[in-house]
Design a protein around this motif. Structure first.
Motif, PDB file in Angstrom:
ATOM      1  N   ASN A 296       2.911  42.846  71.251  1.00  0.00           N
ATOM      2  CA  ASN A 296       4.195  42.496  70.629  1.00  0.00           C
ATOM      3  C   ASN A 296       4.001  42.441  69.126  1.00  0.00           C
ATOM      4  N   ASN A 297       4.381  43.514  68.420  1.00  0.00           N
ATOM      5  CA  ASN A 297       4.214  43.560  66.969  1.00  0.00           C
ATOM      6  C   ASN A 297       5.034  42.458  66.295  1.00  0.00           C
ATOM      7  N   ALA A 298       4.427  41.912  65.205  1.00  0.00           N
ATOM      8  CA  ALA A 298       5.185  41.016  64.327  1.00  0.00           C
ATOM      9  C   ALA A 298       5.608  41.827  63.120  1.00  0.00           C
ATOM     10  N   THR A 299       6.858  41.695  62.710  1.00  0.00           N
ATOM     11  CA  THR A 299       7.360  42.472  61.574  1.00  0.00           C
ATOM     12  C   THR A 299       8.071  41.545  60.591  1.00  0.00           C
ATOM     13  N   PHE A 300       7.862  41.826  59.323  1.00  0.00           N
ATOM     14  CA  PHE A 300       8.540  41.099  58.239  1.00  0.00           C
ATOM     15  C   PHE A 300       8.355  41.902  56.967  1.00  0.00           C
TER      16      PHE A 300
ATOM     17  N   THR B 150      11.540  38.476  53.756  1.00  0.00           N
ATOM     18  CA  THR B 150      12.817  39.007  54.256  1.00  0.00           C
ATOM     19  C   THR B 150      12.574  39.721  55.580  1.00  0.00           C
ATOM     20  N   SER B 151      13.641  39.969  56.283  1.00  0.00           N
ATOM     21  CA  SER B 151      13.630  40.832  57.479  1.00  0.00           C
ATOM     22  C   SER B 151      12.571  40.449  58.498  1.00  0.00           C
ATOM     23  N   VAL B 152      12.551  39.168  58.868  1.00  0.00           N
ATOM     24  CA  VAL B 152      11.619  38.736  59.906  1.00  0.00           C
ATOM     25  C   VAL B 152      12.106  39.230  61.262  1.00  0.00           C
ATOM     26  N   GLY B 153      11.206  39.851  62.050  1.00  0.00           N
ATOM     27  CA  GLY B 153      11.575  40.375  63.356  1.00  0.00           C
ATOM     28  C   GLY B 153      11.816  39.263  64.375  1.00  0.00           C
TER      29      GLY B 153
END
Length: 881
Positions: free
Chosen positions: A149-153, A231-234
């Motif tokens: 499960n990738n973490a993205t931000f 910004t843009s936290v998944g």
């Protein structure tokens, strides 16, 4: 200490030979042996000898070791006792002794400023902008599988625009950071940092977990101009685990390098009880290093002390006491020479006054200038006597009258630097010294090669013969005339006294000495020649003793302790013999320089450290050299929150609608807290009380039975200075305090940040009573690491148990063995009784048999007696007829 460089010998005399030291709580007055010490080791040995032979210290078994550090030119004194009860400090010392030995009494000498976090390395290093910590903590043993499960931000650094970051490594069961531990929080951090470095942000952002496991990001570029924004936290499960918040906005909380003083820092200085009239002012500005700030403090102290009217005239050179001879009227020194031997800061010179200008002081000054050069020593009339002082000022400058006046002195003869055996046949040296009309016949017959085999061993032989000859006259005593060598090793003689009393014939301008009647090897081995010398000179009534000068020269140094991460300043003014203090300090002088008002400052007594370590893997408690095993239990602890520095209370704090509310989570229960407003607070403790009331009166928290304690610290030496702390009244892993949300005005006022700040989550009780509990070890040795010998020491209970077990053990105890022995004795006694009875029966039978035999015999004898008696009776009857 410049005086302890031993370029010239350090002289100890009656002016600097005494001090009082405290060793392990006991005072001892120490008197050093007077003399010249040519090395630090020699003087250290003398210090140790006199301290350790002090009657009081010997009585209590206290002693010290004394070492000399040739790099820093100072002595260190270490107690023989170990642990926190061990202490050594100088209790009292004169200025002369302080300047000679570099000693300072407790509370004098070097001023030690308070150790502060505001002066540590990070305070000067600057920092980058950092995000608020995440809302979720990661356990230190947790590795996250970002591959599944990738973490993205995205991160926006310095307004350059958001850069997307995708964390896709598996930190679960993998040793990503290569530390040998698989799948822990550090591997999770490595996965996040690797993902950042794979973007254009490489080298610009560092990810880290705080002490409580909350994630944050910080720019590598430091300074107030730096900024960072998340910004843009998944929305994946791993994004939720990291607890990142993309609503916190741009963070501009970086700090420029250096310690910034927005305004001048002001205070007054006190030296030896004299307060400065004006303020020492450290200018506003940015100081990039602690050394830079120390230099500025030193510069401003010097500027104030050199111009302050309260210190006018206190700086001086070394000054002698006033001579007792009246020199207020003219003396013709051409007919009656006068002089003295003077030591000026280690340079000795003979001063001979033999001119007559009509001005006695001018004649003395001319003689001083001739010996030392102009501008070194000043002669002055003090009342009617002579006073001398050094032109150079300062606590390391001194003046000493080595001798006042002089007897007659012979010429310098042969160099006797090599030992000569005067005891060999035909090698004696004989001569006559005539002083005051008395002939002193000297015959040197000693062995000058024994001992050091140099001029000193020769002098021993010569002086011994001279003393013997002096006593033989009946008019002089040993030492009235001395043999000596000059700087070239050449022999000369000098008159001093007659029977210990300075007379006109032996001391002063009228003294003379004649050498005659040379015999043996006097001319060859000693180089003597016949002569008469009348070159003595009078004195000025000057007393001996070394006197030091005085100065106000400041020395300020910055100290950083990497172990405690604290910084401080050491301040010395005028050497170790002076006391330094500060008054009228403004708030920044206390908070950023670590200074204290003189009425509150108290120098810590140097103490030892108790031994520390583990027994059976469990931290043990130390007392002195003894280390005692504890039971291994760790009590449950509460969770707590510590914010950043608050706005402070230099001015009253006013609560209003914009700064009186925030959201808190206590033990997992979230609550909106509203303080009463408008309200004004003039102290942190009062506002802390209001905070505690508002939180504990919250209906949501009350319904769950939750409460907190709120504290505020105004101790400048504390890490929590000017900060609010909120402590849960519960304990265990579920105990926690977090700030969830708050307006900017409340953050500025209280110093609150989201998360737990510098606080911690609570911990459950851990451990059990360890098998080693109660063991006590004696640890000896030196530095940390392998310490030396360990002596196992059992407690009283263990020893009593062993004793009782030795008595009561059913198998081999003392009592069991004793009972067995007694049983065996009973059996033996019974057997002995049976044997005895048998022997008694046999004896009885024998006695009875003997009795019957003897009784029968007696019967027979009685029958015979009766027969014989009848016969005699018959014979007697016949005779009558």
């Amino acid at each position: 200490m410049g005086l302890l460089d031993f370029v010239s010998p350090v002289t100890v005399d009656s002016s600097n030979d005494t001090f009082t030291i405290n060793v392990n709580g006991k005072d001892a007055t120490i008197n050093l042996t007077n003399g010249d010490y040519t090395s630090g080791d020699d003087l250290a040995a003398e210090l140790a000898l006199q301290i350790n032979s002090n009657e009081t210290l010997v009585q209590f078994g206290h002693s010290v070791s004394v070492d000399f550090n040739s790099s820093s030119n100072n002595f260190s004194i270490t107690s023989n006792k170990y642990g926190s009860d061990s202490q050594v400090y100088i209790k009292s010392v004169s200025g002369n002794t302080a300047n000679t030995l570099g000693f300072s009494a407790l509370g004098s000498g070097t001023y030690q400023g308070g150790e502060l976090t505001t002066l540590n390395a990070s305070a000067f290093a600057g920092r980058g902008a950092s995000t608020d910590v995440g809302s979720r903590f990661i356990d230190e043993e947790t590795g996250i599988n970002f591959q599944a499960n990738n973490a993205t931000f995205s991160l926006d650094v310095d307004g350059a625009g958001p850069v997307a970051v995708t964390v896709d490594q598996n930190a679960q069961g993998q040793d990503l950071n290569g530390d040998g531990t698989f799948g822990d929080r550090q591997d999770t951090l490595q996965a996040i940092q690797t993902a950042i470095d794979a973007t254009a942000l490489n080298g610009q952002v560092l990810a880290s977990f705080d002490n409580n496991g909350y994630l944050k990001f910080e720019t590598t570029s430091v300074g107030a101009a730096s900024s960072i924004e998340i910004t843009s936290v998944g929305g994946s499960v791993t994004d939720i685990q990291l607890g990142l918040d993309d609503t916190q906005g741009v963070q501009t909380n970086g700090k420029d390098p250096g310690l910034d003083f927005p305004a001048a820092v002001n205070f007054k200085v006190q030296v030896d009880g004299i307060d400065s009239d004006g303020f020492v002012s450290i200018p506003a500005g940015t100081y990039l290093t602690g050394d830079d700030l120390a230099t500025e403090i030193q510069t401003q102290l010097a500027a104030t002390l050199s111009t302050d009217p309260n210190f006018t005239g206190v700086v001086r050179g070394g000054e002698t006491a006033t001579g007792s001879r009246d020199i207020s009227t003219n003396i013709d020194f051409t007919t009656t020479n006068a002089g003295f031997r003077l030591n000026v800061s280690g340079v000795e010179q003979d001063i001979l006054v033999n001119t007559d200008s009509g001005d006695n002081v001018a004649d003395i000054q001319a003689a001083l200038d001739s010996a030392y050069g102009a501008g070194v020593v000043t002669a002055a009339l003090d009342g009617s006597g002579l006073k001398l002082s050094t032109v150079a000022t300062g606590h390391e400058e001194f003046i000493e009258v080595v001798s006042d006046g002089r007897g007659a002195q012979s010429s310098a003869f042969a160099d006797i630097s090599t030992g000569y055996d005067f005891s060999a046949p035909g090698q004696n040296a004989s001569f006559t010294l005539t002083v005051g009309g008395t002939a002193i016949n000297v015959d040197v017959t000693g062995d000058g090669t024994s001992g050091s085999n140099d001029s000193q061993s020769n002098l021993v032989a010569i002086q011994s013969a001279l003393d013997e000859a002096l006593v033989a006259t009946g008019e002089y005593q040993a030492g009235d005339i001395t043999a000596a060598v000059n700087g070239s090793g050449q022999l000369y003689f000098e008159t001093n006294s007659k029977e210990g009393v300075k007379t006109s014939a032996t001391f002063g301008a009228a003294a003379s000495i004649e050498i005659s009647n040379l015999g043996g090897t006097a001319a060859t081995s000693l180089g003597l020649s016949a002569e008469t010398s009348a070159n003595g000179f009078d004195g000025f009534g000057m007393s001996s003793g070394r006197e030091f000068g005085y100065d106000l020269d400041p020395m300020v140094s910055y100290n950083y302790d990497s172990d405690s991460d604290l910084g401080s300043f050491s301040i010395q003014i005028g050497g170790e013999g002076t006391s330094v203090g500060f008054t009228e300090l403004d708030a920044d002088a206390i908070a950023f320089l670590g200074l204290e008002d003189v009425s509150q400052y108290s120098q810590d007594i140097p103490t030892g450290t108790d031994v520390a370590g583990k027994i059976n893997g469990v931290e043990a408690s130390g007392t002195g050299q003894f280390l005692r095993a504890v039971d291994g239990n760790v009590k449950a602890s509460p969770g707590f929150y510590i914010g950043s520095e608050s706005a402070g209370f230099d001015a009253p704090v006013v609560l209003d609608a914009d700064n009186s509310q925030f959201t808190i989570e206590v033990d997992g229960v979230e609550a909106e807290i509203q303080l009463n407003f408008p309200a004004t607070y003039i102290s942190g403790s009062a506002l802390a009380s209001a905070l505690q009331t508002a939180i504990n009166d919250n209906a949501t928290l009350q319904s769950e039975g939750l409460s907190v304690k709120v504290e505020y610290t105004d101790d400048t030496s504390s890490f929590a200075f000017n900060k609010f702390g909120i402590i849960s009244n519960s304990t265990g892993a579920d105990s926690s305090v977090e700030i969830k949300d708050l307006p900017n005005d409340a953050a500025d006022l209280f110093g609150f940040v989201r998360g737990v700040g510098d606080g911690e989550r609570g911990k459950d009780a851990d451990g059990a009573i360890d098998d080693a509990s109660g063991i006590r070890l004696k640890v000896t040795g030196g530095d940390i690491g392998e310490r030396g010998d360990i002596t196992y020491i059992t407690g009283f209970g263990d020893q009593l148990k062993d004793i009782l077990l030795n008595f009561l053990d059913n198998s081999s105890g003392t009592i069991t063995n004793k009972l067995s022995a007694l049983d065996q004795d009973i059996t033996t006694v019974e057997e002995d009784r049976a044997d005895l009875q048998a022997r008694m029966d046999a004896q009885e039978a024998r006695l009875k048999a003997k009795f019957l035999y003897n009784d029968s015999l007696i019967q027979t004898l009685n029958t015979t007696l009766d027969y014989v008696k009848q016969q005699f009776d018959a014979l007697n009857g016949n005779n009558k007829d």
